[in-house]
Write an enzyme that holds these catalytic residues in place. Structure first.
Site, PDB file in Angstrom:
ATOM      1  N   GLU A  22       0.836  -1.183   0.000  1.00 29.84           N
ATOM      2  CA  GLU A  22       0.000   0.000   0.000  1.00 29.84           C
ATOM      3  C   GLU A  22       0.880   1.245   0.000  1.00 29.84           C
ATOM      4  O   GLU A  22       1.896   1.283   0.685  1.00 29.84           O
ATOM      5  CB  GLU A  22      -0.865  -0.034   1.263  1.00 29.84           C
ATOM      6  CG  GLU A  22      -2.130   0.781   1.184  1.00 29.84           C
ATOM      7  CD  GLU A  22      -3.025   0.525   2.395  1.00 29.84           C
ATOM      8  OE1 GLU A  22      -3.124   1.426   3.234  1.00 29.84           O
ATOM      9  OE2 GLU A  22      -3.614  -0.568   2.494  1.00 29.84           O
ATOM     10  N   HIS A  37      -4.152   7.216  -0.276  1.00 33.42           N
ATOM     11  CA  HIS A  37      -3.505   5.902  -0.167  1.00 33.42           C
ATOM     12  C   HIS A  37      -4.076   4.942  -1.187  1.00 33.42           C
ATOM     13  O   HIS A  37      -5.137   5.186  -1.764  1.00 33.42           O
ATOM     14  CB  HIS A  37      -3.555   5.353   1.258  1.00 33.42           C
ATOM     15  CG  HIS A  37      -4.888   4.839   1.713  1.00 33.42           C
ATOM     16  ND1 HIS A  37      -5.915   5.653   2.099  1.00 33.42           N
ATOM     17  CD2 HIS A  37      -5.338   3.571   1.859  1.00 33.42           C
ATOM     18  CE1 HIS A  37      -6.953   4.904   2.476  1.00 33.42           C
ATOM     19  NE2 HIS A  37      -6.637   3.639   2.335  1.00 33.42           N
ATOM     20  N   HIS A  69      -5.181   1.063  -2.581  1.00 35.82           N
ATOM     21  CA  HIS A  69      -5.743  -0.233  -2.204  1.00 35.82           C
ATOM     22  C   HIS A  69      -5.353  -1.244  -3.266  1.00 35.82           C
ATOM     23  O   HIS A  69      -5.939  -1.272  -4.346  1.00 35.82           O
ATOM     24  CB  HIS A  69      -7.279  -0.149  -2.118  1.00 35.82           C
ATOM     25  CG  HIS A  69      -7.790   0.375  -0.824  1.00 35.82           C
ATOM     26  ND1 HIS A  69      -9.138   0.481  -0.556  1.00 35.82           N
ATOM     27  CD2 HIS A  69      -7.146   0.803   0.279  1.00 35.82           C
ATOM     28  CE1 HIS A  69      -9.297   0.976   0.673  1.00 35.82           C
ATOM     29  NE2 HIS A  69      -8.112   1.190   1.194  1.00 35.82           N
ATOM     30  N   ASP A  87      -9.975   2.964   7.627  1.00 36.48           N
ATOM     31  CA  ASP A  87      -9.860   4.200   6.860  1.00 36.48           C
ATOM     32  C   ASP A  87     -10.830   5.252   7.400  1.00 36.48           C
ATOM     33  O   ASP A  87     -10.473   6.415   7.569  1.00 36.48           O
ATOM     34  CB  ASP A  87     -10.192   3.957   5.380  1.00 36.48           C
ATOM     35  CG  ASP A  87      -9.138   3.126   4.677  1.00 36.48           C
ATOM     36  OD1 ASP A  87      -8.005   3.037   5.174  1.00 36.48           O
ATOM     37  OD2 ASP A  87      -9.470   2.564   3.616  1.00 36.48           O
TER      38      ASP A  87
END
Ligand SMILES: [Zn+2]
Length: 114
Positions: A13, A60, A62, A73
């Site tokens: 990630e 970010h 996934h 999150d």
């Protein structure tokens, strides 16, 4: 830039903080030491950010391709910033596998300028 960094980091990630310029446009990614690391913990390093009012949120990736916020999150979003972007594998802007969310995890529109 986010898509390229996410591809480089795959299958891990990628996470970074978002910084705006004086016009309120997100122009900079702030890498936090330790954010490019294995698994699901990348986001957590953003808790270590210094207080800086030009930092408005986070981005970010996934690797699963699902770009909806997880429970973790949502908890993070509510604690920090006001806009959070999640990009899903295969990290292709044209495929639209990304979304921006507010603190409450509600989708928000975020135009891409370049
Ligand atoms: Zn996530």
């Amino acid at each position: 830039m986010v898509m390229a960094a996410s591809r480089d980091t795959y299958p891990n990630e990628f996470a970074a903080a978002l910084r705006v310029n004086r016009r309120g446009i997100i122009t900079e990614l702030i890498m936090v030491p330790g954010t490019i690391s294995g698994g699901r913990k990348a986001l957590m390093h953003l808790y270590n950010l210094p207080i800086d009012f030009s930092i408005v949120g986070s981005v970010h990736s996934h690797p699963s391709g699902n770009y909806h916020p997880s429970e973790a999150d949502l908890k993070f979003f509510s604690s920090f910033g006001r806009v959070h972007i999640i990009v899903g594998y295969p990290y292709d802007l044209k495929m639209g596998t990304w979304a921006a969310y507010d603190r409450g995890g509600n989708p928000v529109e975020l135009p891409v300028l370049e």
